[in-house]
Design a protein around this motif. Sequence first.
Motif, PDB file in Angstrom:
ATOM      1  N   ALA A   1       0.833  -1.210   0.000  1.00 27.21           N
ATOM      2  CA  ALA A   1       0.000   0.000   0.000  1.00 27.21           C
ATOM      3  C   ALA A   1       0.864   1.255   0.000  1.00 27.21           C
ATOM      4  O   ALA A   1       0.606   2.212  -0.742  1.00 27.21           O
ATOM      5  N   VAL A   2       1.893   1.249   0.836  1.00 22.36           N
ATOM      6  CA  VAL A   2       2.764   2.421   0.971  1.00 22.36           C
ATOM      7  C   VAL A   2       3.540   2.681  -0.321  1.00 22.36           C
ATOM      8  O   VAL A   2       3.673   3.836  -0.766  1.00 22.36           O
ATOM      9  N   LYS A   3       4.055   1.624  -0.941  1.00 23.48           N
ATOM     10  CA  LYS A   3       4.818   1.798  -2.181  1.00 23.48           C
ATOM     11  C   LYS A   3       3.967   2.422  -3.271  1.00 23.48           C
ATOM     12  O   LYS A   3       4.414   3.342  -3.981  1.00 23.48           O
ATOM     13  N   ASP A   4       2.749   1.936  -3.424  1.00 24.49           N
ATOM     14  CA  ASP A   4       1.859   2.497  -4.448  1.00 24.49           C
ATOM     15  C   ASP A   4       1.530   3.958  -4.137  1.00 24.49           C
ATOM     16  O   ASP A   4       1.535   4.815  -5.034  1.00 24.49           O
ATOM     17  N   ALA A   5       1.249   4.245  -2.880  1.00 27.24           N
ATOM     18  CA  ALA A   5       0.915   5.615  -2.492  1.00 27.24           C
ATOM     19  C   ALA A   5       2.106   6.545  -2.702  1.00 27.24           C
ATOM     20  O   ALA A   5       1.941   7.681  -3.185  1.00 27.24           O
ATOM     21  N   ALA A   6       3.313   6.078  -2.348  1.00 34.99           N
ATOM     22  CA  ALA A   6       4.515   6.904  -2.508  1.00 34.99           C
ATOM     23  C   ALA A   6       4.808   7.164  -3.991  1.00 34.99           C
ATOM     24  O   ALA A   6       5.240   8.258  -4.366  1.00 34.99           O
ATOM     25  N   THR A   7       4.594   6.154  -4.822  1.00 36.04           N
ATOM     26  CA  THR A   7       4.805   6.317  -6.271  1.00 36.04           C
ATOM     27  C   THR A   7       3.896   7.417  -6.819  1.00 36.04           C
ATOM     28  O   THR A   7       4.327   8.273  -7.600  1.00 36.04           O
ATOM     29  N   LEU A   8       2.645   7.400  -6.411  1.00 35.27           N
ATOM     30  CA  LEU A   8       1.699   8.414  -6.870  1.00 35.27           C
ATOM     31  C   LEU A   8       2.021   9.786  -6.296  1.00 35.27           C
ATOM     32  O   LEU A   8       1.854  10.811  -6.964  1.00 35.27           O
ATOM     33  N   ALA A   9       2.509   9.827  -5.035  1.00 38.31           N
ATOM     34  CA  ALA A   9       2.819  11.101  -4.390  1.00 38.31           C
ATOM     35  C   ALA A   9       3.931  11.846  -5.113  1.00 38.31           C
ATOM     36  O   ALA A   9       3.946  13.083  -5.143  1.00 38.31           O
ATOM     37  N   LYS A  10       4.868  11.089  -5.695  1.00 42.47           N
ATOM     38  CA  LYS A  10       5.955  11.716  -6.448  1.00 42.47           C
ATOM     39  C   LYS A  10       5.424  12.405  -7.710  1.00 42.47           C
ATOM     40  O   LYS A  10       5.959  13.435  -8.138  1.00 42.47           O
ATOM     41  N   LYS A  11       4.369  11.854  -8.283  1.00 40.39           N
ATOM     42  CA  LYS A  11       3.836  12.385  -9.545  1.00 40.39           C
ATOM     43  C   LYS A  11       2.820  13.504  -9.319  1.00 40.39           C
ATOM     44  O   LYS A  11       2.688  14.400 -10.154  1.00 40.39           O
ATOM     45  N   TYR A  12       2.124  13.451  -8.165  1.00 39.56           N
ATOM     46  CA  TYR A  12       1.028  14.390  -7.940  1.00 39.56           C
ATOM     47  C   TYR A  12       1.209  15.111  -6.598  1.00 39.56           C
ATOM     48  O   TYR A  12       0.933  14.540  -5.540  1.00 39.56           O
ATOM     49  N   PRO A  13       1.697  16.346  -6.609  1.00 37.20           N
ATOM     50  CA  PRO A  13       1.915  17.102  -5.365  1.00 37.20           C
ATOM     51  C   PRO A  13       0.672  17.204  -4.487  1.00 37.20           C
ATOM     52  O   PRO A  13       0.772  17.203  -3.259  1.00 37.20           O
ATOM     53  N   ALA A  14      -0.500  17.277  -5.109  1.00 38.19           N
ATOM     54  CA  ALA A  14      -1.723  17.376  -4.311  1.00 38.19           C
ATOM     55  C   ALA A  14      -1.930  16.131  -3.456  1.00 38.19           C
ATOM     56  O   ALA A  14      -2.411  16.211  -2.316  1.00 38.19           O
ATOM     57  N   LEU A  15      -1.580  14.988  -4.010  1.00 39.60           N
ATOM     58  CA  LEU A  15      -1.697  13.748  -3.254  1.00 39.60           C
ATOM     59  C   LEU A  15      -0.637  13.682  -2.166  1.00 39.60           C
ATOM     60  O   LEU A  15      -0.896  13.230  -1.045  1.00 39.60           O
ATOM     61  N   ASN A  16       0.577  14.154  -2.490  1.00 39.45           N
ATOM     62  CA  ASN A  16       1.656  14.162  -1.496  1.00 39.45           C
ATOM     63  C   ASN A  16       1.259  14.977  -0.265  1.00 39.45           C
ATOM     64  O   ASN A  16       1.545  14.593   0.872  1.00 39.45           O
ATOM     65  N   SER A  17       0.593  16.109  -0.484  1.00 38.65           N
ATOM     66  CA  SER A  17       0.195  16.957   0.638  1.00 38.65           C
ATOM     67  C   SER A  17      -0.838  16.289   1.533  1.00 38.65           C
ATOM     68  O   SER A  17      -1.005  16.661   2.689  1.00 38.65           O
ATOM     69  N   ILE A  18      -1.527  15.280   0.997  1.00 40.16           N
ATOM     70  CA  ILE A  18      -2.547  14.578   1.775  1.00 40.16           C
ATOM     71  C   ILE A  18      -1.945  13.453   2.609  1.00 40.16           C
ATOM     72  O   ILE A  18      -2.294  13.270   3.773  1.00 40.16           O
ATOM     73  N   ILE A  19      -1.014  12.700   2.011  1.00 41.73           N
ATOM     74  CA  ILE A  19      -0.539  11.485   2.693  1.00 41.73           C
ATOM     75  C   ILE A  19       0.804  11.639   3.381  1.00 41.73           C
ATOM     76  O   ILE A  19       1.223  10.757   4.137  1.00 41.73           O
ATOM     77  N   ALA A  20       1.523  12.751   3.167  1.00 42.77           N
ATOM     78  CA  ALA A  20       2.860  12.896   3.746  1.00 42.77           C
ATOM     79  C   ALA A  20       2.833  12.843   5.273  1.00 42.77           C
ATOM     80  O   ALA A  20       3.700  12.230   5.900  1.00 42.77           O
ATOM     81  N   ALA A  21       1.833  13.489   5.881  1.00 45.58           N
ATOM     82  CA  ALA A  21       1.768  13.524   7.349  1.00 45.58           C
ATOM     83  C   ALA A  21       1.535  12.143   7.959  1.00 45.58           C
ATOM     84  O   ALA A  21       2.301  11.709   8.833  1.00 45.58           O
ATOM     85  N   PRO A  22       0.484  11.401   7.559  1.00 46.25           N
ATOM     86  CA  PRO A  22       0.293  10.076   8.176  1.00 46.25           C
ATOM     87  C   PRO A  22       1.417   9.098   7.843  1.00 46.25           C
ATOM     88  O   PRO A  22       1.758   8.261   8.689  1.00 46.25           O
TER      89      PRO A  22
END
Length: 566
Positions: free
Chosen positions: A185-206
């Motif tokens: 789950a984390v790997k997929d989320a991290a991969t997407l966070a690199k491509k989409y800053p809006a997503l990174n701002s959501i999941i970086a804290a947790p």
Amino acid sequence: MKYFQLIGMLFCTTITLQAYAQDKTDGLPITVKVNTTVNYADGSVELMGTTYSINNEPAQIFIEIITPKGATQTLSGRADKTSGEYIFKYKPIDLGTYKVIAYAADKKQTANTTFTVTAEINTDEKITLLDKALDNTFSKIETMLEAALNSDVSAADKANTKSNIQKVKTNIKQYKDASKQLNDAVKDAATLAKKYPALNSIIAAPLGKLSSLMEEKSNELLQIEKNLGAKKEKEPNICNTAYVISESCALLSTVMNVASTSIISIVDNIMIDKLWPKANEKMAKDAHFKETDKYLLDQSGKAFLTAKGTLSNLKTKSYGIGFAGDLTQHITNELIRVYCAVYKGPISGDYTLEFKNNGKMYMRYKLIYSGKISVYCTKKALANGSPKLSGYLEGNVTKMDFTDDVWAIEDKSSWDVIKYQRIPAIVPPVTLADKDPGFGAVARSAVPGSFYFPLQAQITKGKMVIRLMPALAEFNEALVNRSIVVVQQKNNALSLQAAMFSYPLTTANFILTRTMRMPEAAPTVTLDMITNNGISKIEKTFSRTETPNDTKVDFNLTLKLSNEKD
């Protein structure tokens, strides 16, 4: 108010004197620390600490954060009125090291810390780190325990021990199944966070909180492994090893229970408050969000939920605090009971220190403590006469009474007292060794006011000689009585001043050795044993009072030991 330092004298058994110092700090106290050890850009850094107010209102806190680029940002808020605790959340943008300066309400005292924001989300590496630490720690436990299963242990008990070892391995496998799902789950989320800053701002804290958790628990398991290595014996003794292993298993269970519970909480936060539905909502509005990435986002969410489900299924009596519970109970109820002679019982006592200045009470505290004492050897050694035993004495302060009057020394004539707040050292109101659901002595010793001493003993001619070895846990710096005094000059409301008076406590070693009148060079005590029908008992009460100069010290201790079965 002038600065002063009082030197009191404590009377020792050898008629030597020990200094006791009280410190004064101008201004209100404040502390600050970073509660997250791993921090990502766009994430949430938790800053927390304690402070006190200049009046009876909640204390005002000001925090300056200096970014890696040199800019200064300010946070402000109020502490809890009762506890003085505060917490702030800060969202960093730049990579690098941040400096934090926390100011108390009167701006005289500051506290400082730093934190670093890393470039990429690497939570998957932290998850793998905990997996490896778990494997290494239990491998060390297994090796030590099997080495102690010598010829004195029956084949049936050896087989039962190995069966209980296998139960722990099964729990470890189940946990690692969940960690793999979490990692996916984390790997997929991290991969997407690199491509989409809006997503990174959501999941970086947790994910930063999850990484911090994994790193913290990996370090705790590493410490268990190091402790086991330090206690490895050339000739393993089933009784000594059994105790060490049972304590290690208890701490292992505690670490993994906290880890699994916290993971579930963080995943709930991601799925309910953060990643879903917020991520789906934001990504649906992004014209550049690809269908393949939408599939990846869905897969990541499913993996998070699957990991949570696996961990939740493990939260049964055979997991959590009981992660290694079957093995711990087997060691305690079968191996130790069958092969070891154990003498154990409660201890309880109190210590009172009072200072006066020209007959006027300046400071007094009384601490009450309780715990347990245990010494053991193999039954085979006991049968051979005059056996040498190993063991421990542990306990904790359960109550602290404290008062002071700085005006017994300070000149009050020019001042009006606005606030006088006495803050006794915070201690648990229970005997931790009795109320522990399975955390183990190492975890208990982290609580302020706790102490733990290894013991060496020998039975000879109807007496037990016990030697107190160097402490593995002592009263720490958190065990301090304090007073906050706020004053102003008479008829001058603009002259407000505050000061904190700190009274460090003496050590558990000092209290125990002086109470039992142990020689300083070789702290031993000889106790009479009374034996009837194979049951040996020791009951002893120690009391003494010393009154050097303007100081009074009271010592009291009662201990009981018996080999009577529970």
